[in-house]
Design a protein around this motif. Sequence first.
Motif, PDB file in Angstrom:
ATOM      1  N   SER A   1     111.618  17.590  25.896  1.00  0.00           N
ATOM      2  CA  SER A   1     111.742  18.454  27.065  1.00  0.00           C
ATOM      3  C   SER A   1     110.781  17.990  28.153  1.00  0.00           C
TER       4      SER A   1
ATOM      5  N   THR B   1     106.143  15.161  22.294  1.00  0.00           N
ATOM      6  CA  THR B   1     107.268  14.644  21.518  1.00  0.00           C
ATOM      7  C   THR B   1     106.707  13.542  20.618  1.00  0.00           C
TER       8      THR B   1
ATOM      9  N   THR C   1     106.734  14.432  30.102  1.00  0.00           N
ATOM     10  CA  THR C   1     107.398  15.176  29.028  1.00  0.00           C
ATOM     11  C   THR C   1     106.426  16.161  28.385  1.00  0.00           C
TER      12      THR C   1
ATOM     13  N   GLY D   1     117.517  14.833  26.148  1.00  0.00           N
ATOM     14  CA  GLY D   1     117.932  16.044  25.433  1.00  0.00           C
ATOM     15  C   GLY D   1     118.400  15.738  24.017  1.00  0.00           C
ATOM     16  N   ASP D   2     119.133  14.609  23.863  1.00  0.00           N
ATOM     17  CA  ASP D   2     119.605  14.201  22.533  1.00  0.00           C
ATOM     18  C   ASP D   2     118.471  14.136  21.522  1.00  0.00           C
ATOM     19  N   ARG D   3     117.280  13.775  22.009  1.00  0.00           N
ATOM     20  CA  ARG D   3     116.122  13.623  21.101  1.00  0.00           C
ATOM     21  C   ARG D   3     115.146  14.800  21.213  1.00  0.00           C
ATOM     22  N   GLU D   4     115.655  15.879  21.795  1.00  0.00           N
ATOM     23  CA  GLU D   4     114.861  17.114  21.933  1.00  0.00           C
ATOM     24  C   GLU D   4     113.560  16.898  22.690  1.00  0.00           C
TER      25      GLU D   4
END
Lengths: 452, 452
Positions: free
Chosen positions: A376, A411, A408, A371-374
């Motif tokens: 999902s 990203t 994921t 989550g810290d690095r967005e």
Amino acid sequence: MQHPLKLGIAGLGTVGAGLLHLLAHQKRHLDRRVGRQIVVAGISARTKAKDRGVDLSNITWFDDPVKLAEDPNIEVFVELIGGADGVAKAAVEAALRAGKHVVTANKALLAEHGVALAELAEEHRVALNFEAAVAGGIPVIKTLRESLSANEVHRVYGILNGTCNYILTTMTDEARSFDDVLKEAQAHGYAEADPTFDVGGFDTAHKLAILASLAFGTRVSFDQIDVEGIETITEADIEAAADMGYCIKLLGVAMQTKSGIEARVNPAMVPKHSAIAEVSGVTNGVAIDANYCGSLLLVGPGAGARSTASAVASDIVDIARGKILAPFLTPTRNLKAYTKAKIGAHKGAYYVRLSVYDRPGGMAAIAKRMGDREISIESMVQRRPRASLPGIGAHQDTGTPAAVVLITHETTEEAIRGAVDAIEKDGKVSERPQVIRIEKLHENAAPDGAEG
Amino acid sequence: MQHPLKLGIAGLGTVGAGLLHLLAHQKRHLDRRVGRQIVVAGISARTKAKDRGVDLSNITWFDDPVKLAEDPNIEVFVELIGGADGVAKAAVEAALRAGKHVVTANKALLAEHGVALAELAEEHRVALNFEAAVAGGIPVIKTLRESLSANEVHRVYGILNGTCNYILTTMTDEARSFDDVLKEAQAHGYAEADPTFDVGGFDTAHKLAILASLAFGTRVSFDQIDVEGIETITEADIEAAADMGYCIKLLGVAMQTKSGIEARVNPAMVPKHSAIAEVSGVTNGVAIDANYCGSLLLVGPGAGARSTASAVASDIVDIARGKILAPFLTPTRNLKAYTKAKIGAHKGAYYVRLSVYDRPGGMAAIAKRMGDREISIESMVQRRPRASLPGIGAHQDTGTPAAVVLITHETTEEAIRGAVDAIEKDGKVSERPQVIRIEKLHENAAPDGAEG
């Protein structure tokens, strides 16, 4: 009828012997189709005595391939010796300087010295043809050089190493480990005693370097490719991939991005229901995404005496028909410099397999790092450990790790590597997490109303 | 730099407009790669006024394509009018007689008059190129003419009609009927108001005729092809096929047999786990089995403005580079006569779906008719009728027919047709049995130890 085209063939291993066989057995067929005889005027190999199943008694023998390359009696020098340097390079250079056309199946030579050799060929206005250097019998060089010449290519990728694809296919079909299948392949002679060149991805990288240059009109840059092999792929990965609708293939991928060319060799997830997923065993497959043509996939034998000889013969026939093109399509002086994209900027979805200690907070910590690095998560499965699956852990007892597999959403490489490093530092996992890129394939375009 | 190559383009429909777009947008790319400018010097179409999204104001307009074909200012005549006869044929003949190279995407013209036109082209020493006539952007013509020129081809087959493949794929994915999907395709403009040419298999036959000639070095013989369409395929067939591990595709198949060439268009069963089964939607796929190269499969867009324009452009680029080959590879005087194999001699396995009256002796009678002809059954499934499945019968009540699906071992067409006729005469089935050929695909060869 034109005068016969005289060949000098250096290197009489699997492919060389295959070519002699083809030229002998297809002679009438070739004469009729090409309208010109193709004659072997000279040969060279390490051992003269060996029986190669073809009568060589009327062909001039040369102990030194460089002498054969320079022989005034030949017009085309066919280099089937192999190796990036040494005698193969010396002989090809000698042939080009002597104004002979060259046909070669030597991917290492082209990946490392392709542009310099192409310059020599252009200077002497001779052909340097290398259809057999990439993906054996698949006509990918001709497709890129000729069929797609009006297109800009966005991406070229594929299964370029039969040994790796054989190992991965067998691991998948028979639920066996990498080591086990590799040992069997070595015993049968399908894999080398030192398999690093194949399973480490370097052979794929040589071929990819050649394809990338043709696709993007850039200089050949083998050393700019990020290379990962298949040694770390476990049965657990293959099984989890299958459950999630994927199949693992070793891909070479080169694509144009805004920041430069992203070229990499890596085990990749491809959708189970795709034509490339069905490329199995030693078969190769090469896909090309181009701006007008759309997406092509070419599937066929990537190696083997007969199919490689067929590709070498097609290069010879082109010369016999008088067709001489610039080796890399674009004249070398017009080849663009190769600008490497940062691999950290790679965008895509990822498969991540983690061995998570079964204690409170493990999953929460992982979710936080993602989550810290967005990043999902599209799907997550906690897999039941089986005694037989290495990398998963043998017991479900408290304290032993459980396998958690994540897919994921799109990203960046930088984000996922950062998250995984942080997860490892948190001490919530028992081993380095496995990270595998998911390759986004071209989706079939909707019909657009044109006929047929 | 050489003088510019001047084109005359006749026909500005989907493909013609796509080509103008490509030549305008890829101009710099083409100039750099080809080392020669490609210029549109003249155009012709039915309506001048229509907006085609490209500036045509500097290009000479011709109302009559024959006049354009003969215009001294052009070197290459690009025929994108379509149709086997009429103005397309007249214009192509005029161009060849005037010593112009011709590039065409017209499969009907080539299937019906290909050899006569090739003779004209050879007489005038000009090119007659037609990459776009078969399978759109897939470089199958170049692969057969050039890459496989040292090979004898045993078989060429494929999915050559995007409309049929779209219909079959949609029927399979969405469990819908032929009529239902066809109507939708027509509403969206993916299928013609009169769909017979596509769904009846005739478009596939045109393309197959061209491929067969190139593959086997014979004269083009469109009228020797046995043609079946996809109109009789039901949801019951698709579902039963899936249960038994198959997928239904409309294939064009041409193969060398001992008694001649077997060329046919028919719905065929292919293994669900094969690359060709994954060729879905409007995508085309062409497979070639050759004696040295082995088996190739080429997959890509079979139609569409951009991909067809890409193929036309590759033909133009070949001419710009000075490469002129005999249209059918073998000079027409050397083309062999076409000897047709009897379709009754076809060997293969079959899928047979029967609606059997549920009364004693029905199955026994069927088994006897098969046994009489030495047809052995590999598998048999009695399928539960569903109200929603046409062709199966709505009820399981005594007296209403039950669907029985058989897969046979290899037999002959003559045997299976004889058995099915006899079964029908016996009165044990409620409708004509459905018979679908199972296409035997090439099996991947074992690795043979050559590197890579």
